[in-house]
Scaffold this motif. Structure first.
Motif, short mmCIF file in Angstrom:
data_model
loop_
_atom_site.label_atom_id
_atom_site.label_comp_id
_atom_site.label_asym_id
_atom_site.label_seq_id
_atom_site.Cartn_x
_atom_site.Cartn_y
_atom_site.Cartn_z
N ASP A 125 10.84 -47.72 -12.30
CA ASP A 125 10.18 -48.91 -11.79
C ASP A 125 10.83 -50.18 -12.31
O ASP A 125 10.88 -51.20 -11.62
CB ASP A 125 8.70 -48.90 -12.18
CG ASP A 125 7.90 -47.88 -11.38
OD1 ASP A 125 8.00 -47.91 -10.14
OD2 ASP A 125 7.20 -47.06 -11.97
N GLY A 127 14.01 -50.54 -12.93
CA GLY A 127 15.23 -50.73 -12.14
C GLY A 127 14.93 -51.46 -10.85
O GLY A 127 15.68 -52.35 -10.44
N VAL A 128 13.82 -51.09 -10.20
CA VAL A 128 13.44 -51.75 -8.96
C VAL A 128 13.13 -53.22 -9.21
O VAL A 128 13.58 -54.11 -8.47
CB VAL A 128 12.21 -51.05 -8.33
CG1 VAL A 128 11.72 -51.84 -7.11
CG2 VAL A 128 12.57 -49.63 -7.94
N ALA A 131 16.29 -55.28 -10.17
CA ALA A 131 17.19 -55.47 -9.02
C ALA A 131 16.71 -56.62 -8.14
O ALA A 131 17.49 -57.15 -7.34
CB ALA A 131 17.28 -54.18 -8.22
N SER A 132 15.44 -57.00 -8.29
CA SER A 132 14.88 -58.05 -7.44
C SER A 132 15.04 -59.45 -8.01
O SER A 132 14.80 -60.43 -7.30
CB SER A 132 13.39 -57.78 -7.20
OG SER A 132 12.61 -58.13 -8.34
N THR A 224 22.00 -52.29 -8.62
CA THR A 224 21.07 -51.55 -7.78
C THR A 224 19.99 -50.99 -8.70
O THR A 224 20.20 -50.87 -9.92
CB THR A 224 21.77 -50.37 -7.07
OG1 THR A 224 22.24 -49.45 -8.07
CG2 THR A 224 22.93 -50.87 -6.22
N PRO A 225 18.84 -50.62 -8.16
CA PRO A 225 17.80 -50.03 -9.01
C PRO A 225 18.30 -48.82 -9.78
O PRO A 225 17.96 -48.63 -10.95
CB PRO A 225 16.70 -49.66 -8.02
CG PRO A 225 16.87 -50.64 -6.89
CD PRO A 225 18.36 -50.84 -6.78
#
Length: 294
Positions: A125, A127-128, A131-132, A224-225
């Protein structure tokens, strides 16, 4: 005594938990809550607040993190908290009968396993989320970390004797918290033992700075995530494999010295002090058990 499991490192452990909070914030975590009921029950709000502090979240990010936190915390409560309760129950039993060297080795090993489990739950989570973040948010994060770095550096700028004396007082406070009132002889011995522990504060601050810089460097690169999760896993789940050898040696030395000190303290406790520690552990066990009910 069980307090010896962290003896001589209360200040450092406090900073470890705060940096873990920083990491946990970055990895949408719980580290640093110390299992206190209030912090755990409001972990979602605390994480969002800390994330906003470090990144200045936009509305979409805030909503996404909030949605991810709900199942993450629910799963942690049902899967991880029972492990924490079992860990504390075993510590209580070992403290009640008197500690051995193997008990402390077991505590170190179990702590490392639970820590790795905690961060492993978070990296995907995280990583997501990372990445944002955009370029402006990376700059906010870098600026905030720099303030943390400056504050941490002040700790090692004071003289070594002053730093060690502060550690002595923190150690005495910790032992008193777990054992109750100490005798004059106990205070004198604990002071002597604490002063003899290695001074790893400069090494710890340098290690923090290294990890912070690695994180900032990662955020400045295309990401990237999956790549972020992989890098975070290397930094924090398998940190014992990626940390500098000098740092690993310092931690190992501190643990061995703290182990000897814990055993020495345990041999000198009175029956009343041991009962005090066991009762305190039971209260903590009860808190963790209650948290599992939500």
């Amino acid at each position: 005594m069980t307090s010896g499991l962290t003896i001589g490192g209360r200040k450092r452990r406090g900073r470890l938990y705060r940096w873990s909070w920083c990491l946990a914030v970055i990895v949408v975590a719980l580290a640093g809550c110390s299992l206190t009921t209030t912090a755990y029950r409001y972990a979602d709000r605390i994480v969002l607040w800390k994330l906003d502090h470090y990144f200045s979240l936009n509305r979409d990010q805030r909503q996404d993190v909030a949605q991810r936190l709900t199942p993450l915390l629910e799963k942690h409560r049902h899967e991880a908290l029972p492990q924490y309760e079992t860990f504390l129950q075993e510590i209580r039993q070992r403290v009640e009968r008197g500690l051995t060297g193997s008990d402390i080795d077991w505590a170190y090993t179990t702590y490392d396993r639970l820590r790795a489990d905690l961060f492993e739950r978070l990296v995907a989570d995280t990583g997501v989320f990372l990445a944002s973040v955009d370029t402006k948010q990376v700059r906010v994060f870098e600026s905030t970390l720099q303030k943390d770095t400056i504050q941490a550096a002040r700790v090692v700028q004071i003289s070594t004797p002053e730093r060690l004396n502060k550690r002595v007082e923190a150690t005495l406070d910790l032992v008193k918290d777990w054992l109750g009132p100490l005798t004059k002889g106990q205070k004198s011995q604990i002071r002597e033992w604490s002063l003899a522990l290695p001074d790893v504060e400069p090494m710890w601050v340098a290690y923090q700075q290294q990890r912070r810089q690695e994180l900032v460097t990662l955020l400045h690169q295309p990401r990237t995530p999956e790549r972020i999760a992989r890098e975070l896993r290397a930094m924090f789940v398998y940190h014992d494999q990626t940390a500098p050898q000098a740092y690993q040696s310092a931690v190992s030395q501190m643990r061995e010295n703290a182990k000897a000190m814990a055993l020495a303290i345990d041999r000198g406790v009175t029956p009343e002090q041991r009962r005090h520690a066991v009762s305190k552990l039971q209260r903590l066990i009860d808190q963790v058990h209650d948290l599992q009910a939500g």
